[in-house]
Design a protein around this motif. Structure first.
Motif, PDB file in Angstrom:
ATOM      1  N   PHE A   1      25.643  29.869  10.854  1.00 31.96           N
ATOM      2  CA  PHE A   1      24.293  29.653  11.144  1.00 31.96           C
ATOM      3  C   PHE A   1      23.470  31.367  11.392  1.00 31.96           C
ATOM      4  O   PHE A   1      22.638  32.440  10.901  1.00 31.96           O
ATOM      5  N   ASN A   2      24.881  32.161  11.648  1.00 37.91           N
ATOM      6  CA  ASN A   2      24.831  33.283  12.041  1.00 37.91           C
ATOM      7  C   ASN A   2      25.127  34.500  10.459  1.00 37.91           C
ATOM      8  O   ASN A   2      24.829  35.550  10.294  1.00 37.91           O
TER       9      ASN A   2
ATOM     10  N   ALA B   1      20.342  26.231   1.980  1.00 42.70           N
ATOM     11  CA  ALA B   1      18.927  25.469   1.167  1.00 42.70           C
ATOM     12  C   ALA B   1      19.149  25.756  -0.025  1.00 42.70           C
ATOM     13  O   ALA B   1      17.136  24.608  -0.669  1.00 42.70           O
ATOM     14  N   LEU B   2      18.950  27.126  -0.356  1.00 43.32           N
ATOM     15  CA  LEU B   2      18.850  27.321  -1.663  1.00 43.32           C
ATOM     16  C   LEU B   2      19.254  25.552  -2.762  1.00 43.32           C
ATOM     17  O   LEU B   2      18.450  25.771  -2.802  1.00 43.32           O
ATOM     18  N   GLY B   3      20.482  25.457  -1.842  1.00 47.47           N
ATOM     19  CA  GLY B   3      21.374  24.532  -2.522  1.00 47.47           C
ATOM     20  C   GLY B   3      20.580  23.020  -2.640  1.00 47.47           C
ATOM     21  O   GLY B   3      20.272  22.731  -3.238  1.00 47.47           O
ATOM     22  N   LEU B   4      20.243  23.029  -1.773  1.00 47.70           N
ATOM     23  CA  LEU B   4      19.490  22.045  -0.894  1.00 47.70           C
ATOM     24  C   LEU B   4      18.378  21.478  -1.798  1.00 47.70           C
ATOM     25  O   LEU B   4      17.468  20.490  -2.397  1.00 47.70           O
TER      26      LEU B   4
END
Length: 336
Positions: free
Chosen positions: A5-6, A15-18
């Motif tokens: 997360f850091n 996030a892009l892959g999901l």
């Protein structure tokens, strides 16, 4: 976990892959499956160049905001098409270009009538052009905006000009000729192309759901099987001949006092309803409403009985049987 997360790079890439995975599963793969499993109907006709240009104008002028092109499988949608729409009806639609996907114009709001089969319901070019120039000239209650920029005023007509028979009440004192531009003609070409394709005999037509109870009475001479001639007239004839039966001067003939309507022998009247009539240059040509809309003998009887007994007309009513005999005779004559 905290390192994940850091690290904004890992977070953004995950996030892009999901997003790409979900897009592939939810949008791209179903779309490919639809394209592979739904071919255009064999009776589907490709749009002409004029109709393609008209489709772009349909989009540019926001027509899709008020008109749908989808006949739902509800009985109330029967007035818009011969059958409910199916996926194959839209299989031949193509993207406008790389950046714009305006292939299917199914719409989401039916402020105006559905246009899926308007090419059959209202194929008259004269009516469509007048409706675009001033909708209230043909439908007094219409809330559709006028599109006068699709037309131009001329003092004298030139070769190839298509003049619009605008009633005097909507000319605002203008004495010049109202002529359709190429854009107007293209837009009408697109509207005239909107026709539900016939299903092959091997494919059963979907049913309309929640059907209303059908009248099973046997008609006596002069009765209309309980059909509402006023409503049938409004749905099929009123837009041209008007609610008062007086038509529009220079555009559509009056039924009030018409010798054809009042004739004791209704053969000519039924012929006009079923097969249309070209009354130019005095009036615009009438399409074959009865044939296009597949009106039954009972429905035709209800319509013409309304015409023959309204607005001061006082001709005798005709029975369904009489209408059916004439319709059969007209079909036999057409085959010869």
């Amino acid at each position: 976990m905290m390192d994940f997360f850091n690290d904004y790079r890992r977070l953004y890439l995950s996030a892009l892959g999901l997003f790409l995975l979900l897009t592939t599963l939810v949008a791209i793969m179903p779309a490919i499956s639809n394209q592979n499993n739904n071919n255009p109907l064999p009776t589907e006709k490709a749009l002409s160049d004029a109709a393609m240009a008209g489709k772009a104008l349909y989009v540019a002028n926001g027509c899709v905001a008020c008109h749908t092109q989808q006949v739902r499988n509800l009985d109330m949608d029967k007035v818009w098409g011969k059958r409910p729409s199916i996926a194959a009806d839209y299989a031949d639609e193509q993207r406008t270009d790389l950046w714009r996907n305006t292939a299917t114009l199914m719409g989401t709001e039916r402020t105006g009538p559905d246009l899926t089969d308007v090419g059959n319901r209202q194929p008259s070019a004269e009516w469509n052009l007048l409706h675009l120039y001033q909708p209230r000239a043909v439908v007094a209650e219409s809330i559709m905006p006028a599109y006068p920029w699709l037309f131009e005023e001329k003092v004298e007509l030139e070769e190839g000009d298509v003049e619009i028979p605008v009633p005097d009440a909507f000319r605002k004192g203008v004495k010049s000729k109202i002529v359709a531009t190429e854009d107007a003609l293209n837009l009408v070409a697109y509207l005239q192309s909107l026709k539900q394709a016939e299903l092959p005999s091997a494919i059963p037509a979907p049913e309309f759901l929640y059907k209303r109870e059908e009248n099973t009475k046997t008609a006596a001479a002069g009765e209309d099987m309980g059909l509402d001639g006023v409503s049938l007239y409004a749905a099929n004839c009123q837009s041209c001949h008007q609610a008062n039966g007086e038509g529009l001067k220079g555009a559509f003939p009056p039924l009030k006092g018409s010798t054809i309507v009042l004739d004791d022998d209704p053969e000519i009247l039924i012929d006009v309803v079923m097969n249309g009539y070209d009354a130019r240059p005095e009036y615009g040509s009438m399409p074959a409403i009865g044939t296009n809309m597949k009106l039954s003998a009972a429905e035709v009887a209800a319509i013409i009985n309304h015409e023959r007994t309204s607005w001061g007309n006082n001709a005798r009513k005709v029975s369904e049987e009489e209408v059916q005999k004439i319709m059969d005779l007209l079909k036999q004559t057409a085959k010869k």
